[in-house]
Design an enzyme around this catalytic site. Structure first.
Site, PDB file in Angstrom:
ATOM      1  N   LYS A   1       0.622  -0.731  -0.132  1.00 57.62           N
ATOM      2  CA  LYS A   1      -0.224   0.187   0.085  1.00 57.62           C
ATOM      3  C   LYS A   1       0.866   1.429  -0.285  1.00 57.62           C
ATOM      4  O   LYS A   1       1.805   1.218   0.928  1.00 57.62           O
ATOM      5  CB  LYS A   1      -0.970   0.320   1.098  1.00 57.62           C
ATOM      6  CG  LYS A   1      -1.548   1.292   1.234  1.00 57.62           C
ATOM      7  CD  LYS A   1      -2.930   1.693   2.880  1.00 57.62           C
ATOM      8  CE  LYS A   1      -1.437   2.068   3.396  1.00 57.62           C
ATOM      9  NZ  LYS A   1      -2.118   4.301   3.072  1.00 57.62           N
TER      10      LYS A   1
ATOM     11  N   CYS B   1      14.472  11.098   4.316  1.00 56.04           N
ATOM     12  CA  CYS B   1      14.580  10.745   6.238  1.00 56.04           C
ATOM     13  C   CYS B   1      15.936  10.516   6.596  1.00 56.04           C
ATOM     14  O   CYS B   1      15.985  11.212   7.485  1.00 56.04           O
ATOM     15  CB  CYS B   1      14.392   8.331   6.772  1.00 56.04           C
ATOM     16  SG  CYS B   1      14.698   7.820   5.075  1.00 56.04           S
TER      17      CYS B   1
ATOM     18  N   GLU C   1      11.859  17.031  13.412  1.00 52.50           N
ATOM     19  CA  GLU C   1      11.899  16.342  12.161  1.00 52.50           C
ATOM     20  C   GLU C   1      11.555  17.693  11.058  1.00 52.50           C
ATOM     21  O   GLU C   1      10.431  17.126  11.118  1.00 52.50           O
ATOM     22  CB  GLU C   1      11.738  15.285  11.598  1.00 52.50           C
ATOM     23  CG  GLU C   1      12.217  14.660  10.404  1.00 52.50           C
ATOM     24  CD  GLU C   1      11.238  13.325  10.231  1.00 52.50           C
ATOM     25  OE1 GLU C   1      10.603  12.781  10.429  1.00 52.50           O
ATOM     26  OE2 GLU C   1      12.154  12.741   9.500  1.00 52.50           O
TER      27      GLU C   1
ATOM     28  N   GLU D   1      10.962   1.592   9.422  1.00 54.79           N
ATOM     29  CA  GLU D   1      11.990   2.672   9.101  1.00 54.79           C
ATOM     30  C   GLU D   1      10.921   3.632   8.887  1.00 54.79           C
ATOM     31  O   GLU D   1      10.505   4.299   8.324  1.00 54.79           O
ATOM     32  CB  GLU D   1      12.493   2.498   7.334  1.00 54.79           C
ATOM     33  CG  GLU D   1      12.909   0.660   7.151  1.00 54.79           C
ATOM     34  CD  GLU D   1      14.588   1.214   7.269  1.00 54.79           C
ATOM     35  OE1 GLU D   1      14.989   2.295   7.843  1.00 54.79           O
ATOM     36  OE2 GLU D   1      14.872  -0.420   6.565  1.00 54.79           O
TER      37      GLU D   1
END
Ligand code: NAD
Length: 489
Positions: free
Chosen positions: A187, A294, A391, A260
């Site tokens: 997905k 990331c 972040e 992750e």
């Protein structure tokens, strides 16, 4: 005949004239729509660019059932046969790279040349990862007998991906899973489903029905997957907050997990750095994909002596970077991918004056349609501010000053994140020792970002659980069985 980027773009030279063919799910080898659908937004305009079917619970159940049916026969093939079919997928991706890259630029916003890189990287990761041999291992062989370690597929893998790099994050998940004898239900993010559904369509005639299923769906669909007792593992890439939810839901049948997750990578620049070499590399590692990577540099620690020089040079690069629609030639940085993330980045920028930091470049949203933020460099900032502690996942770089290296290492490590980190110096040996002390999954010397298909990749602390890539990564899509065999009589 394979199309080239130029051919494709001469037919559809801008996003507005790009005709997106209807996209469908791939379930049990068949393409299907859904009763409900949602709009996909082009982040360069803020307007809808396509309609996407929204997978239902029933469609998920059917995809999982098909994957379960197909798995034993798929696992019975040799790894060489599975590699061959995966390499065909890599080949088909390359043949269609112009089209797939255009879909990535349309839905994700990155410059077209970078989208082409993404497709090519995904294809080469397939070939490199499937060059790794995962045979049984002999742990002991002596007068007491032999102990062998066997690697068995887990069964059916649920793969869930985010919106920043839809293809280069999806294809390796498919590769890890299928190469080791599992089948897959994949997905993509509801913000960027188009390229991934097209990938499913392209794979349709490569794998037997049920081996690879690709369904678009909402966040709720992701939760259904995490809870689904027909899935044996979730391989998830996304934010820390969602990763924690996936982990909680996956407890229902003790699913295996690869998570992750997000990062807040520090780069530590020592005062003996080669500035000419480092400056463009640091800029690229912080601003590529408009900071939506990331393992982008998200906190830049710079030693006193070179601090002002680095601030000035990075601010200059930020001011001169060409920002715009990824289909325009020469554009270096595209928009933030979606409105909620755009609001997050704007909120972080609004907090900067409160921190009494210096905005050296950018510092604001661009006055144009779409989700554009001017590339922003902020100096004289410290920990305890949103820009440093969170972040940002946007084109905004804080530059922090340090005097003693020990202080920089301590501050770099003082975070709940632990994805990547780097150290920049002419003294490579000294830098390597410092890089090894960073509490992260991957660290670099005089470089930052990039995944090698043969090297384990993943996060420490809240940046994730498990590793992808290399032998370690493949093993995490298997269950081990230790087989004790007595010595010959
Ligand atoms: P996200 O967590 O919001 O969404 C990721 C995926 O999870 C989407 O497909 C979403 O639909 C799905 N999802 C949402 N709720 C779910 C639930 N309850 N259960 C299961 N699935 C659910 O992340 P995002 O905003 O799409 O991506 C940005 C984040 O991803 C950043 O934090 C970034 O650092 C991280 N990221 C990490 C890596 C890595 O390799 N470590 C790579 C790329 C991006």
């Amino acid at each position: 005949m394979s199309e080239t980027c130029a051919d494709f773009l001469s037919a559809a030279s801008t996003a507005t004239s790009l005709r997106v063919r209807p996209v469908k799910h791939l379930i049990d080898g068949q393409l299907e729509g859904s009763e409900s659908s949602f709009e996909v937004v082009n982040p360069s305009t803020g307007g809808a660019c396509a309609t996407c079917p929204e997978g239902s619970r029933d469609q998920l159940d059917r995809a999982v059932a098909a994957a379960r049916r197909a798995q034993p026969q798929w696992a019975a093939r040799t790894s060489a046969e599975r590699r061959k079919l995966l390499c065909r997928l890599a080949g088909v991706l390359r043949e269609h790279q112009a089209e797939v890259a255009a879909l990535i630029t349309l839905e994700q916003g990155k410059p077209l040349a970078r989208a082409v890189d993404e497709v090519q990287r995904a294809a080469s990761q397939v070939e490199r990862l499937t060059s790794v041999v995962l045979d049984k291992e002999v742990l002991r062989n002596d007068s007491t007998g032999r102990v062998e370690l066997h690697f068995r597929p887990l069964g059916v893998i649920g793969a869930i991906t985010p919106w920043n790099m839809p293809i280069v994050l999806a294809v390796p998940k498919i590769t890890h899973a299928l190469y080791t004898g599992n089948t897959v239900v994949l997905k993509p993010s509801p913000y960027t489903p188009l390229a991934t559904l097209r990938l499913g369509e392209l794979a349709r005639h490569i794998f037997p029905p049920g081996v690879l299923n690709v369904l678009a769906g909402s966040d709720r669909f992701g939760q259904w997957m995490s809870e689904h007792t027909g899935l044996d593992k979730i391989s998830f890439t996304g934010s820390v907050a969602t990763g924690k939810r996936v982990m909680a839901s996956a407890a229902v049948n003790l699913k295996r997990l690869t998570l992750e997750l997000g990062g807040n990578d520090a780069a530590i620049v020592l005062d003996d750095v080669d500035l000419d070499e480092a400056i463009p590399k640091i800029f690229a590692a912080a601003f590529a994909n408009s900071g939506q990577v990331c393992m982008a540099i998200k906190r830049l620690y710079v030693q006193d002596k070179v601090y002002e020089h680095l601030c000035d040079a990075l601010a200059e690069l930020a001011r001169s970077a060409r920002v715009g629609d990824g289909f325009e030639p020469g554009v270096q940085l595209g928009p933030v991918q979606n409105r909620p993330q755009y609001e997050v980045v704007k909120g972080i920028l609004e907090d900067v004056p409160r921190a009494r930091a210096r905005i050296l470049a950018g510092g604001r949203a661009l006055d144009r349609p779409g989700y554009f933020i001017a590339p922003t460099v902020v100096g004289d900032i410290t920990e305890g501010t949103r820009l440093v502690d969170e972040e940002p996942f946007g084109p905004v770089l804080p530059i922090l000053r340090f005097r003693e290296v020990e202080d920089a290492v301590m501050r770099a490590n003082d975070t709940r994140f632990g994805l990547g980190g780097s150290v920049w110096s002419r003294d490579i040996d000294r830098a390597a020792l410092i890089a090894a002390r960073l509490e992260v999954g991957i660290s670099w010397v005089n470089h930052h970002t990039g995944a090698d298909a043969l090297v384990p990749f993943g996060g420490a602390k809240e940046s994730g659980i498990g590793r992808e890539y290399g032998k370690d990564g493949l093993r995490q899509y298997t269950e081990t069985t230790s087989v004790f065999i007595p010595p010959d009589p």
